[in-house]
Every structure is written in structure tokens, then in C-alpha cells.
Design a protein around this motif. Structure first.
Motif, PDB file in Angstrom:
ATOM      1  N   ASP A   5       0.898  -1.147   0.094  1.00 38.92           N
ATOM      2  CA  ASP A   5      -0.002  -0.145  -0.005  1.00 38.92           C
ATOM      3  C   ASP A   5       0.674   1.337  -0.010  1.00 38.92           C
ATOM      4  O   ASP A   5       1.845   1.342   1.039  1.00 38.92           O
ATOM      5  N   ARG A  57      -7.886   2.093  -7.118  1.00 42.10           N
ATOM      6  CA  ARG A  57      -6.841   1.922  -6.241  1.00 42.10           C
ATOM      7  C   ARG A  57      -5.801   0.729  -6.726  1.00 42.10           C
ATOM      8  O   ARG A  57      -4.783   0.806  -6.309  1.00 42.10           O
ATOM      9  N   MET A  58      -6.228  -0.197  -7.095  1.00 43.74           N
ATOM     10  CA  MET A  58      -5.711  -1.460  -7.326  1.00 43.74           C
ATOM     11  C   MET A  58      -5.002  -1.917  -8.513  1.00 43.74           C
ATOM     12  O   MET A  58      -5.901  -1.676  -9.462  1.00 43.74           O
ATOM     13  N   TYR A 106      -1.514  -1.025  -4.309  1.00 45.10           N
ATOM     14  CA  TYR A 106      -2.608  -0.225  -3.742  1.00 45.10           C
ATOM     15  C   TYR A 106      -2.193   1.107  -3.776  1.00 45.10           C
ATOM     16  O   TYR A 106      -1.465   1.448  -3.003  1.00 45.10           O
ATOM     17  N   ASP A 132     -10.913  -5.104  -5.225  1.00 48.15           N
ATOM     18  CA  ASP A 132     -11.168  -4.034  -4.547  1.00 48.15           C
ATOM     19  C   ASP A 132     -12.532  -3.557  -4.611  1.00 48.15           C
ATOM     20  O   ASP A 132     -12.956  -3.521  -5.724  1.00 48.15           O
TER      21      ASP A 132
END
Length: 445
Positions: free
Chosen positions: A205, A283-284, A234, A297
Motif C-alpha cells: 500500500d 486503487r488496485m 494499492y 477492491d
């Protein structure tokens, strides 16, 4: 039709679950879990175990967690988790086959637990619910400080297939600005230990929009992460939320901050696409050819979710339920103490009913926020209408903003690249008036 939110703000809300927990309320009838699950399908359940402990509280964090676990609190918490798991499995009954398709440990930081406690956590999951952790995808969250060799060895041995580590930034100064005390050397050591454990999927992340972050420093963090060849990445925009460490700080001009985050998002997206990653959602990003580990996600929390722990949510087709929710540390501690003292876990205490109208919204949200979009026929088969019949005004608005992909096949509803970039504005526009009102009425605590 729901009223649109302010379209000038691309970062309204991260929609990872609908309805959001701030729309939950105490359930007056406290329905029994046996009653709730009696008519539900149980042949492909998801299992989530929540550990509400961290070694530090990051400045941006509004998750349900506390710092440390003094006075054998972790032992008492696992005792309560054992009681809850037993009660839930009893409520599922044996009339229909009970099978699990995926499992996850989240938090908080599950690896805050010692190696022995992690072993016990796995025992609770397997012996009480019947899940075979070695036979299903098992995702576990960790942190640089707690990704120790002994803990990782337990997880690898018990069947973990995915490890997600929050790095946020490889720049020490940026980490401090996000109130996340860490050193890059320690981060790199943790990543080395994770790779040595040979858990198949590593997720890293990262956060963009941190005070002082530049396009150049963001690119350096991206490249530092890519050096470890993670199967998943992410990229999260920074949010400053009430009652968090950063909540009392000004983030500068909203307009300027939005522009910075959009620029950094596009920089990160384009860089990962050129480095052999495919975009799964806003995001992913997944490395091409890497194995998928369960739902992606936004779609990670589906009907048939069993949540164990005081911060976990459970989902039946008609009710989403959990325990009380808080961000303030004193309130969190009180809720954890109440949980560990609970003996009877046979009833749902806090939640929100889901009627067909909300189910339609949830289906559209979970599908549309994926890069691959939504199969129109699947929606039609489930709800009897084309999505335009139920959400015509919203879809017309998205199209007018250039958020829908006009090149998509007629049987697929899909966001454009610009639509994906504005996922955090698009998602909240699909909230129902009732959910929007409940969220607005929620008093942060």
C-alpha cells in the motif's frame, strides 16, 4: 433519485463497502443469528477475522483499532473471538452444507499478535467455523514492525496466500508527515523477510497527497516498491478525517490539494501500466500474470460474509450487522472491553437492513467501480431491469461528465479512465437518500 454531491470535488469518499458503517444503527429487535442465516446460501461464504490492535496509530487512520494490548488484553480478545466463532457456527446450522471460499485477517494489524497467538487465531478459524485455511485464499494484513520471521513462518505454514503491508511512503520525511514513524531501512528489511517467507502474493500500500510530497518523491516511492516486484499495489489518496491524528491539521486549499492528488494518481497509474501492471480499480493494480486472491477492491465484501471480532462486519442478503463503531481512542477501548466481556454472541446488535432498492445500488457500486465494469445481463437477471431503468439519471450524468467508456460493448457498463480517476466522487452519487441522511446524522465518536 438521490441528489448529486458536489461534482467539483474528486475525493468525496472511499467507497469500499455500501452502506457505510456510519449508516448502521442499534437494532431494536436484536435478531438472532440463527434466524438471520436460516434462509441464506452457505456454500461459498467469506470469513473475516478482525484484530483491533496496532503498535502505533497512523495520522490518517480512522480504522477501528487501538494502540497496544495491555494486561493480557490480546488473550482476552482471542477468548471472546473463540466464543463468537462458536456461536456463529452454531447459528449457521447443519441443515445445508457450510463451506468457505475465502478468508482474511485484518485490523488493526493482525501481526500485532505474537506467533503463538497467530497460531491460535488460525485454530479458532479452522476448529470453530470449519474453514480449511490451506484450501482457500487467505489474505493477512501486516506492518513493517510486526512482519517478523516467526510470525511470517506461522502464516506461511497455516496457508496464507496473500500478505498486504502498509508502507505508504518509502520517504522517511513523508512518513513522518503522515504521522507514521518508520525508517526506510526497517521497511526494506520487512519486505525482505516477507519475500523469504514465500507467501505467493505480496501487496504494498502506498499513499499520495502527503504534505511535502512531490511528483519526483512519489515516483521514487513507486520505484522502491516495484523493486520488490509485488504482485499487487494499492495506491490510496490521502484523506484527512475527523478524530484522526491529521484531523486537526489543515490540508491546505481543497482545490489545490485535489489537483495535487489527481496529478499524483495519474503519475502513479501511468507508471504502473508501463511497468506491466493492469488496473483493477482506481486503487488496485495487479502485476500481469499474477494470481488473483479472492474478490477484488470494492467487491471484497459480498453477501455471505461472516465477520468475527468487534470491528468486523457480517453480511446477509437482508441485513448488514456489526458492533458499535468509533475512531476516538477512548471510545474504541470501551467497545473492545465490552466485546471481551461478552458471553452471548447469538444476536446481531448494530446494523442496517438491506431492501431490494439498496441491493441494486450495492450491486451497481461494487461492479461499476471495478475497471472491468459490469455485465448488464447479470444485473438484469438479478433485478429484472436494465440498470438504466433504475439509475437512468445517474448514468446520464456520468456519461455527460465523460466518466463512462463509450467504446465498451453494449452488454457492458464500464468507466472510462477519467471515470476511474473520479471513483471517489462517482461512488457517493449512488448512495440512497436514506443512507446519505443516516451518514450525515452520525455523530463521530
Amino acid at each position: 433519485m438521490s441528489a448529486p454531491v458536489n461534482r467539483t470535488r474528486p475525493y468525496q469518499s472511499y467507497v469500499y463497502a455500501y452502506p457505510h458503517k456510519t449508516a448502521y444503527r442499534p437494532l431494536p429487535d436484536r435478531p438472532s443469528l440463527r434466524e438471520l442465516w436460516s434462509a441464506e446460501r452457505k456454500d461459498a461464504l467469506s470469513l473475516y477475522l478482525h484484530i483491533p490492535f496496532c503498535e502505533v496509530r497512523c495520522g490518517f487512520c480512522n480504522l477501528f483499532t487501538r494502540i497496544g494490548a495491555p494486561d493480557e488484553l490480546s488473550t482476552r480478545y482471542l477468548d471472546a473471538l473463540d466464543r463468537q466463532a462458536t456461536a456463529v457456527r452454531d447459528a449457521l446450522g447443519d441443515r445445508d452444507p457450510v463451506r468457505f471460499a475465502a478468508a482474511a485477517f485484518g485490523g488493526g494489524t493482525p501481526t500485532f499478535l505474537t506467533a503463538g497467538e497467530l497460531d491460535r487465531l488460525c485454530d479458532i478459524a479452522e476448529k470453530r467455523t470449519g474453514v480449511d485455511l490451506r484450501a482457500v485464499p487467505l489474505s493477512v494484513e501486516t506492518s513493517p514492525a510486526t512482519a517478523t520471521a516467526d510470525r511470517l513462518a506461522v502464516l506461511a505454514d497455516r496457508g496464507a496466500t496473500r500478505l498486504s503491508i502498509g508502507i505508504q511512503s518509502f520517504d522517511d520525511q513523508e512518513a513522518r508527515a503522515a504521522v507514521r514513524p518508520q525508517r526506510r531501512a526497517d521497511v526494506e528489511s520487512a519486505l525482505s523477510r516477507i519475500r523469504d517467507a514465500r507467501i505467493p502474493v505480496l501487496n504494498i500500500d502506498l499513499i499520495y497527497g502527503i504534505e511535502g510530497q512531490t511528483a519526483r518523491s512519489w515516483r521514487r516511492s513507486l520505484d522502491a516498491a516495484l523493486a520488490w516486484e509485488p504482485e499487487e499495489l494499492y495506491l490510496y489518496p490521502l484523506y484527512v478525517r475527523p478524530l484522526t491524528g491529521l484531523g486537526r491539521r489543515a490540508a491546505g486549499s481543497n482545490q489545490a490539494w485535489d489537483a495535487q492528488r489527481l496529478e499524483l494518481y495519474r503519475t502513479g497509474r501511468d507508471h504502473l501500466l508501463t511497468e506491466g501492471y493492469e488496473q483493477v480499480s482506481m486503487r488496485m493494480f495487479r502485476r500481469t500474470g499474477a494470481p488473483a486472491q479472492g474478490a477484488d477492491d470494492h467487491a471484497c465484501q459480498t453477501d455471505g460474509m461472516i465477520g468475527l471480532g468487534c470491528g468486523a462486519r457480517s453480511y446477509t442478503s437482508a441485513l448488514h450487522y456489526s458492533f458499535d463503531y468509533a475512531v476516538d481512542m477512548h471510545q474504541v477501548r470501551s467497545i473492545i472491553d465490552d466485546y471481551t466481556a461478552t458471553e452471548d454472541f447469538g444476536r446481531a446488535e448494530v446494523g442496517r437492513r438491506i431492501d431490494e432498492s439498496e441491493a441494486r445500488r450495492r450491486h451497481l457500486l461494487q461492479s461499476l467501480l471495478q475497471a472491468e465494469g459490469m455485465e448488464v445481463e447479470g444485473y438484469r437477471q438479478r433485478f429484472g431491469h436494465h440498470p438504466a431503468h433504475d439509475f437512468g439519471a445517474e448514468l446520464e450524468r456520468f456519461a455527460s461528465l465523460g466518466w463512462l467508456d463509450e467504446t465498451a460493448a453494449p452488454d457492458r457498463l464500464r468507466l472510462s479512465a477519467e471515470g476511474l480517476a473520479h471513483s471517489d466522487a462517482l461512488g457517493p452519487e449512488l448512495f440512497s437518500p436514506a443512507v446519505r441522511a443516516a451518514m450525515a446524522a452520525y455523530e463521530p465518536k
